[in-house]
Design a protein around this motif. Structure first.
Motif, short mmCIF file in Angstrom:
data_model
loop_
_atom_site.label_atom_id
_atom_site.label_comp_id
_atom_site.label_asym_id
_atom_site.label_seq_id
_atom_site.Cartn_x
_atom_site.Cartn_y
_atom_site.Cartn_z
N PHE A 71 -2.22 59.12 10.43
CA PHE A 71 -1.83 57.72 10.30
C PHE A 71 -1.00 57.27 11.50
O PHE A 71 -1.18 56.16 12.03
CB PHE A 71 -1.04 57.54 9.01
N LEU A 72 -0.06 58.15 11.95
CA LEU A 72 0.78 57.80 13.09
C LEU A 72 -0.05 57.60 14.35
O LEU A 72 0.19 56.67 15.13
CB LEU A 72 1.84 58.89 13.31
N ASP A 73 -1.05 58.44 14.55
CA ASP A 73 -1.93 58.28 15.72
C ASP A 73 -2.66 56.94 15.68
O ASP A 73 -2.79 56.26 16.71
CB ASP A 73 -2.96 59.42 15.76
N ARG A 74 -3.13 56.55 14.51
CA ARG A 74 -3.86 55.28 14.41
C ARG A 74 -2.94 54.09 14.64
O ARG A 74 -3.33 53.10 15.25
CB ARG A 74 -4.53 55.15 13.03
N VAL A 75 -1.70 54.18 14.15
CA VAL A 75 -0.75 53.08 14.37
C VAL A 75 -0.41 52.96 15.86
O VAL A 75 -0.36 51.86 16.41
CB VAL A 75 0.53 53.31 13.53
N ARG A 76 -0.18 54.11 16.51
CA ARG A 76 0.15 54.06 17.93
C ARG A 76 -1.01 53.54 18.77
O ARG A 76 -0.80 52.89 19.79
CB ARG A 76 0.54 55.47 18.40
N GLY A 77 -2.22 53.82 18.34
CA GLY A 77 -3.38 53.40 19.13
C GLY A 77 -4.05 52.14 18.63
O GLY A 77 -5.22 51.91 18.92
N ILE A 78 -3.30 51.32 17.86
CA ILE A 78 -3.92 50.14 17.25
C ILE A 78 -4.45 49.17 18.30
O ILE A 78 -5.51 48.55 18.12
CB ILE A 78 -2.91 49.43 16.31
N ALA A 79 -3.75 49.05 19.44
CA ALA A 79 -4.22 48.13 20.49
C ALA A 79 -5.55 48.60 21.06
O ALA A 79 -6.49 47.81 21.27
CB ALA A 79 -3.17 48.01 21.59
N THR A 80 -5.66 49.91 21.32
CA THR A 80 -6.91 50.46 21.85
C THR A 80 -8.04 50.32 20.83
O THR A 80 -9.18 50.00 21.19
CB THR A 80 -6.71 51.94 22.21
N LEU A 81 -7.73 50.55 19.56
CA LEU A 81 -8.76 50.42 18.51
C LEU A 81 -9.26 48.98 18.42
O LEU A 81 -10.47 48.75 18.26
CB LEU A 81 -8.18 50.86 17.17
N GLN A 82 -8.35 48.02 18.53
CA GLN A 82 -8.77 46.62 18.50
C GLN A 82 -9.59 46.25 19.73
O GLN A 82 -10.56 45.50 19.63
CB GLN A 82 -7.54 45.71 18.39
N LEU A 83 -9.21 46.82 20.87
CA LEU A 83 -9.92 46.52 22.12
C LEU A 83 -11.37 46.96 22.04
O LEU A 83 -12.27 46.27 22.55
CB LEU A 83 -9.20 47.21 23.29
N PHE A 84 -11.62 48.10 21.39
CA PHE A 84 -12.99 48.63 21.30
C PHE A 84 -13.63 48.38 19.92
O PHE A 84 -14.62 49.03 19.59
CB PHE A 84 -12.98 50.13 21.61
N TYR A 85 -13.03 47.48 19.14
CA TYR A 85 -13.60 47.09 17.85
C TYR A 85 -13.82 48.29 16.93
O TYR A 85 -14.87 48.44 16.29
CB TYR A 85 -14.91 46.33 18.05
N ARG A 86 -12.80 49.17 16.85
CA ARG A 86 -12.92 50.38 16.02
C ARG A 86 -11.90 50.38 14.88
O ARG A 86 -11.66 51.42 14.27
CB ARG A 86 -12.70 51.63 16.88
N ALA A 128 -11.38 53.17 11.83
CA ALA A 128 -10.08 53.84 11.71
C ALA A 128 -9.52 53.68 10.30
O ALA A 128 -8.95 54.63 9.73
CB ALA A 128 -9.10 53.27 12.73
N SER A 129 -9.70 52.50 9.71
CA SER A 129 -9.24 52.28 8.34
C SER A 129 -9.98 53.18 7.37
O SER A 129 -9.37 53.74 6.43
CB SER A 129 -9.43 50.81 7.95
N VAL A 130 -11.28 53.34 7.57
CA VAL A 130 -12.07 54.23 6.70
C VAL A 130 -11.59 55.66 6.83
O VAL A 130 -11.47 56.40 5.83
CB VAL A 130 -13.57 54.11 7.04
#
Length: 563
Positions: A207-222, A226-228
């Motif tokens: 969960f911490l990794d996904r929170v830290r990388g939220i900007a990158t995930l949004q940039l690549f529409y992932r 990530a939520s799944v």
């Protein structure tokens, strides 16, 4: 005194070693529990005697006033002893958890930021908080109850045997079955708890990794994927938790079944004995007092075992948590082969003597290397990526100890560290600056910001040095974050300043300001060690080292650098 982790061959031995350090409080909890058991026997005897005198002796209620008052006194004393048992157990647990958390923190500090940083921060936080707290029930309730589950039933057994040995035999036959099945169920619960703690550690890190990388995930529409993934990881933890609870409920059900059967057998025996249908053994000598007292004591005989079963999952949880903490404490902590601090020649700050350094999975990354740093010196370390520049700075800082050779440092040496990703916390500018100088005044903080080239930024901020920053310095540009880290260096009054690629990923204007700040540090007489390829930073040096494959390939001093 901390238990020696090396001598703790298993989680059980490690937990037992910690319990020994608080045996006074644990013993007090057990003693209070024994008093509760004795008062319970007294309470049941008074109840049986009152009923017997009312129904058989024909006494009036007024004549039994003293008995009723005695019963109230026993109930009050029993409640006081139960409170004392709980308080003593909680105090022992609190002290042990405090000691264990301190042991873990000391070990992480001994590992150093490099080796401790190799473990996921989410998993470490889970160990320091959740897994340590999982020991509470084991020390506060299970360990005292373990003694009581032997002493109290034995006392009740002796009283029942004195009243009627055949009824005591029925209790004795049922008693061993309960701990037997508890042990069988407990073996599975321990394994499930280990899996559960491992799962929650992975979930924390995931969960911490996904929170830290939220900007990158949004940039690549992932973000949806990530939520799944987070949902699947949480669902896996849910299934493990339910399996653990099923085992805990199974343990309680097994105990309740055997206890109920034994109590029913005793009740049938007493009932038929009082009616005169049983003439074997002592049955014909049963009276209302003895029969009723046996019936009242039969559930109390199993009550300590019931309570132990309720807390048996605390034992399984503690063993599972201890297994993970022992794995952390088993991480090697390399002690320096030479003296860490010692008297060096005048003007000498740090020395390395044929020092080597290896990282797990990579082998040797540095050395053997011999190097001496003098006061006021500016040393630039260059070399291709993977040559060992960062490892050299970590070794000079004392973040890691050499595997071979020795590191000697001047006693009382103050060191400042800055790399290309400075650590900034969620708080104000002042909070971030005071990490280096907690007692610094507001004027000291403003002066440090001005010397680091942040005076213009400070003038534009509506709240000045009280302006709040987000996580990881959110609200500042990369260059501003670097200069804020430099301001901390100015505040630290460090003798040795270690900088790892301080101008990486900065634009030309910001580079110039950072270099200007470094020049000011050099002019103050600080010793600088800079790992860089930047020509302007290399021009600052009065000594240069070029590393290749972890060893010195070339070095130059003074005029040789200019050539």
């Amino acid at each position: 005194m901390m238990p020696d982790t090396r001598s703790a061959s298993s989680p059980r031995h490690w937990l037992a070693a910690h319990a020994v350090g608080q045996r006074r409080w644990l013993g007090l909890a057990a003693a209070a529990g024994v008093a509760v058991g004795a008062l319970t026997i007294t309470q049941m005897a008074l109840l049986a005697w009152i009923v017997s005198r009312l129904l058989v002796g024909g006494d009036s209620l007024a004549a039994l006033t003293w008995a009723f008052l005695s019963l109230v006194g026993v109930l009050f004393a029993r409640a006081l002893c139960q409170w004392s048992q709980e308080v003593a157990g909680q105090e022992a647990s609190l002290r042990i958890r405090h000691a264990i958390r301190g042991q873990l923190l000391d070990h992480l500090a001994a590992m150093g930021p490099v080796r401790a940083g190799a473990r996921h921060s989410g998993a470490l936080a889970n160990q320091l908080v959740e897994q340590v707290e999982a020991l509470d029930g084991y020390f506060a309730r299970f360990l005292p109850q373990l003694r009581l589950s032997v002493i109290v039933p034995l006392s009740i057994f002796l009283v029942v045997a004195w009243l009627d040995w055949l009824a005591a035999l029925f209790l004795l036959l049922a008693a061993p079955l309960i701990p037997l099945f508890m042990a069988l169920v407990g073996m599975g619960a321990e394994r499930l708890n280990r899996e559960q703690f491992a799962a929650v550690s992975r979930l924390s890190g995931h969960f911490l990794d996904r929170v830290r990388g939220i900007a990158t995930l949004q940039l690549f529409y992932r973000t949806r994927e990530a939520s799944v993934e987070v949902h699947e990881a949480a669902d896996c933890y849910r299934r493990l938790s339910m399996r653990t609870l099923r085992v805990a409920f199974l343990s309680s059900a097994v105990l309740e079944f055997f206890a109920s059967v034994a109590i029913a057998v005793v009740a049938i025996y007493v009932g038929f004995g009082l009616l005169g249908y049983i003439d074997y053994g002592p049955a014909d000598r049963l009276t209302l007092f003895s029969g009723l007292l046996i019936l009242l004591l039969a559930p109390e005989f199993f009550q300590p075992l019931r309570i132990l079963a309720q807390h048996y999952h605390d034992r399984a949880a503690a063993l599972g948590a201890a297994d993970g903490m022992l794995a952390l404490l088993a991480e090697p902590v390399r002690s320096p082969t030479g003296n860490e601090t010692q008297s060096l020649p005048a003007g000498r700050l740090v020395e390395l003597e044929r020092a080597t350094l290896a990282h797990p999975g990579r082998g040797r990354v540095l050395g053997p290397l011999t190097l001496a740093l003098g006061a006021g010196e500016t040393l630039v370390v260059s070399g291709p990526s993977g040559a060992g520049k960062s490892a050299l700075l970590q070794l000079l800082a004392g973040f890691v100890a050499p595997d071979e050779g020795a590191r000697h440092a001047q006693a009382g040496l103050k060191i400042a560290w800055m790399d290309q990703r400075p650590v900034l916390i969620h708080g104000s500018l002042a909070d971030n600056l005071r990490l280096a100088a907690p007692a610094a005044s507001e004027s000291d903080l403003q002066r440090a910001l001005e010397r680091a080239g942040l005076a213009e930024l400070l003038a534009t901020l509506p709240h000045g040095i009280d302006t709040q920053l987000g996580e990881r310095g959110s609200g500042l540009s990369g260059g501003q974050a670097q200069r804020l880290a430099l301001a901390r260096v100015f505040l630290s009054h460090a003798d040795l300043v270690l900088l790892d690629e301080p101008t990486a990923s900065l634009d030309e204007a910001t580079e110039a300001r950072v270099i200007e700040s470094l020049v000011r540090l050099r002019e103050e007489g600080r010793t600088l060690v800079i790992a860089t390829h930047h020509p302007a930073l290399m021009a600052m040096a009065n000594r240069r080292l070029e590393l290749g494959e972890g060893i010195i390939q070339d070095q130059a001093t003074g005029a040789d650098i200019d050539e």
